[in-house]
Design a protein around this motif. Sequence first.
Motif, PDB file in Angstrom:
ATOM      1  N   MET A 335       0.819  -1.379   0.008  1.00  0.00           N
ATOM      2  CA  MET A 335       0.103   0.032   0.006  1.00  0.00           C
ATOM      3  C   MET A 335       0.762   1.193  -0.111  1.00  0.00           C
ATOM      4  O   MET A 335       0.476   2.284  -0.794  1.00  0.00           O
ATOM      5  N   MET A 336       1.982   1.268   0.956  1.00  0.00           N
ATOM      6  CA  MET A 336       2.721   2.345   0.674  1.00  0.00           C
ATOM      7  C   MET A 336       3.518   2.649  -0.523  1.00  0.00           C
ATOM      8  O   MET A 336       3.606   4.059  -0.744  1.00  0.00           O
ATOM      9  N   SER A 337       4.034   1.421  -1.039  1.00  0.00           N
ATOM     10  CA  SER A 337       4.277   1.731  -2.479  1.00  0.00           C
ATOM     11  C   SER A 337       3.377   2.284  -3.424  1.00  0.00           C
ATOM     12  O   SER A 337       3.819   3.197  -4.369  1.00  0.00           O
ATOM     13  N   TYR A 338       2.320   1.920  -3.193  1.00  0.00           N
ATOM     14  CA  TYR A 338       0.978   2.296  -4.162  1.00  0.00           C
ATOM     15  C   TYR A 338       0.883   4.131  -3.847  1.00  0.00           C
ATOM     16  O   TYR A 338       0.749   4.547  -4.823  1.00  0.00           O
ATOM     17  N   ILE A 340       2.989   6.118  -2.539  1.00  0.00           N
ATOM     18  CA  ILE A 340       4.005   7.084  -2.789  1.00  0.00           C
ATOM     19  C   ILE A 340       4.027   7.076  -4.632  1.00  0.00           C
ATOM     20  O   ILE A 340       4.345   8.015  -4.903  1.00  0.00           O
ATOM     21  N   LYS A 341       3.871   6.066  -5.236  1.00  0.00           N
ATOM     22  CA  LYS A 341       3.911   6.059  -6.725  1.00  0.00           C
ATOM     23  C   LYS A 341       2.572   7.174  -7.194  1.00  0.00           C
ATOM     24  O   LYS A 341       2.807   7.740  -7.886  1.00  0.00           O
ATOM     25  N   LEU A 342       1.689   6.805  -6.339  1.00  0.00           N
ATOM     26  CA  LEU A 342       0.568   7.642  -6.790  1.00  0.00           C
ATOM     27  C   LEU A 342       0.715   9.113  -6.677  1.00  0.00           C
ATOM     28  O   LEU A 342       0.377   9.926  -7.368  1.00  0.00           O
ATOM     29  N   ALA A 343       1.294   9.594  -5.520  1.00  0.00           N
ATOM     30  CA  ALA A 343       1.643  10.658  -5.029  1.00  0.00           C
ATOM     31  C   ALA A 343       2.767  11.526  -6.307  1.00  0.00           C
ATOM     32  O   ALA A 343       2.724  12.578  -6.693  1.00  0.00           O
ATOM     33  N   GLN A 344       3.431  10.634  -6.900  1.00  0.00           N
ATOM     34  CA  GLN A 344       4.693  10.932  -7.797  1.00  0.00           C
ATOM     35  C   GLN A 344       3.947  11.353  -9.119  1.00  0.00           C
ATOM     36  O   GLN A 344       4.649  11.545  -9.923  1.00  0.00           O
ATOM     37  N   THR A 345       2.700  10.480  -9.232  1.00  0.00           N
ATOM     38  CA  THR A 345       2.267  10.562 -10.660  1.00  0.00           C
ATOM     39  C   THR A 345       1.082  11.357 -11.024  1.00  0.00           C
ATOM     40  O   THR A 345       0.183  11.329 -10.269  1.00  0.00           O
ATOM     41  N   PRO A 346       1.179  12.402 -11.877  1.00  0.00           N
ATOM     42  CA  PRO A 346      -0.083  13.212 -12.255  1.00  0.00           C
ATOM     43  C   PRO A 346      -0.983  12.407 -13.094  1.00  0.00           C
ATOM     44  O   PRO A 346      -0.642  11.615 -14.034  1.00  0.00           O
ATOM     45  N   ARG A 439      -0.387  14.877  -4.785  1.00  0.00           N
ATOM     46  CA  ARG A 439      -1.727  14.598  -4.263  1.00  0.00           C
ATOM     47  C   ARG A 439      -2.082  13.101  -4.369  1.00  0.00           C
ATOM     48  O   ARG A 439      -1.526  12.288  -5.160  1.00  0.00           O
ATOM     49  N   LEU A 440      -2.944  12.729  -3.479  1.00  0.00           N
ATOM     50  CA  LEU A 440      -3.360  11.303  -3.304  1.00  0.00           C
ATOM     51  C   LEU A 440      -4.895  11.346  -3.801  1.00  0.00           C
ATOM     52  O   LEU A 440      -5.204  10.105  -4.083  1.00  0.00           O
TER      53      LEU A 440
END
Length: 456
Positions: A335-338, A340-346, A439-440
């Motif tokens: 979940m944390m990997s998800y 962090i990746k979500l926050a990094q991706t527009p 953003r998440l």
Amino acid sequence: MREVKLSDQLGAMAIIDELYQNQQLLLEHLDCETLHNNLKQSIEDYYQTQNLAIDDKTIEKGINLWFDKRLRFNAPKRSWLQRFLVACYLKRTRLFTIVGIIILLLILIISSRLVQTEKLKNNIFITYNHILASQQSLNDLNNQFDELNKYQIIFAQTPAKHLKDSIANLLNKQIGLSIDKPEIEKSFFFQKEEDTLEKLQQTNDQISQKLSEISTQITQLRILLEQDKKLAKLIHNKAFIKATKQYPVLQIAADKVIDALNQGQKDIDINHIETLYNSVDRAEALKIKIDADNKQLQALNVPIKDMAPVTTLQNEIKANLTNLNFEHVELYHQMMSYFIKLAQTPLTLTIIDNPDSKSGIERTHKNTNGKSWYLIVKPMTPTGKNIPILVQSIETGDIQLASIFGQQVTQQAFNSVKADKSADGHIDNNKLCDKPVGRLSFNCPTSVKSGRILEW
């Protein structure tokens, strides 16, 4: 011619006279008719001189009976011994065979008895020697028990006392046992030796059984003392004491083991405590990982309002770590990997714009006959890559990664998109929501509601 001596002549004449007389007597016996007549006349003369009247028929019958018996051979009556010897002589061939068989059987029986006697003798001495060896083993166990009595006991005093009392009782019964060396008499009958062997075997079985019980209990006592020493070393360790303050589950596990020992339990489950204690470093590493994840999200300037699912997840995992429970650690990493990746991706929620695919659906609820409207969207990067995100279905409650899903909107927004697509088969403005880096959650207009669906 040579003259014959008178003595020789007289001797020969005597033999001739004897032969002649014998011949005359034989002729008289063989001349049955003359003998018959002479006997009849003599008998008649005798009875006449006696003035007895007798008829000729009776005389004739008596003479005939005499003639019938006069030349018949009547064997003399012999004793039982003579008859037995004669029978043995007549059947000597069969008798020799029977006697030979009897002698052979006697030889086999004697040989078998001798072999059995020797075997019995060996079994007696083997059993006796085994008893001596068992007694020596008992003495060795007694020495081991004396050594174990010197060990210091910290927590396992109750079960150790029970084991020591039991071992001491068994040893006191067996050490004083005395067995005399058996004496074997050379005899064809060995009932006495059989009784001796039976008694020795009973004694041997009793000693062997007690030896097994004592050996088992001494082994249990040794293991108990070693575990007690190991437990004391672990619990009195400063690092362990420090860890119990941060992880109370360690102290709970230790107290549970100590309580079980005070109640007399012989087995110490120290492995569970060691496993928990060895996992403390893993828990500390996970806490560091949680802090690092937070710092990484903070570096992306994720707002506090978007951190709610992350905070909930981390609070749950921290609660589990307090009990040294790592059941959901793998899920946390995923979940944390998800996040962090979500926050990094527009991302942009883009409405499906394809004449052959639905761009929206209208739901009618059976229970209330109410309606809901959904636009079919997919998360897209600025480069046009479809990135799946976690979506929870408002209908089933299921959560899964979805690259396409239905986003709930107002009826007005739904009808607007429907009219736009009906005009020329395409949607002029298919951008529904957007999520910048850091953003998440998505920024959506007021016409977009929170509900989402996974099936239509």
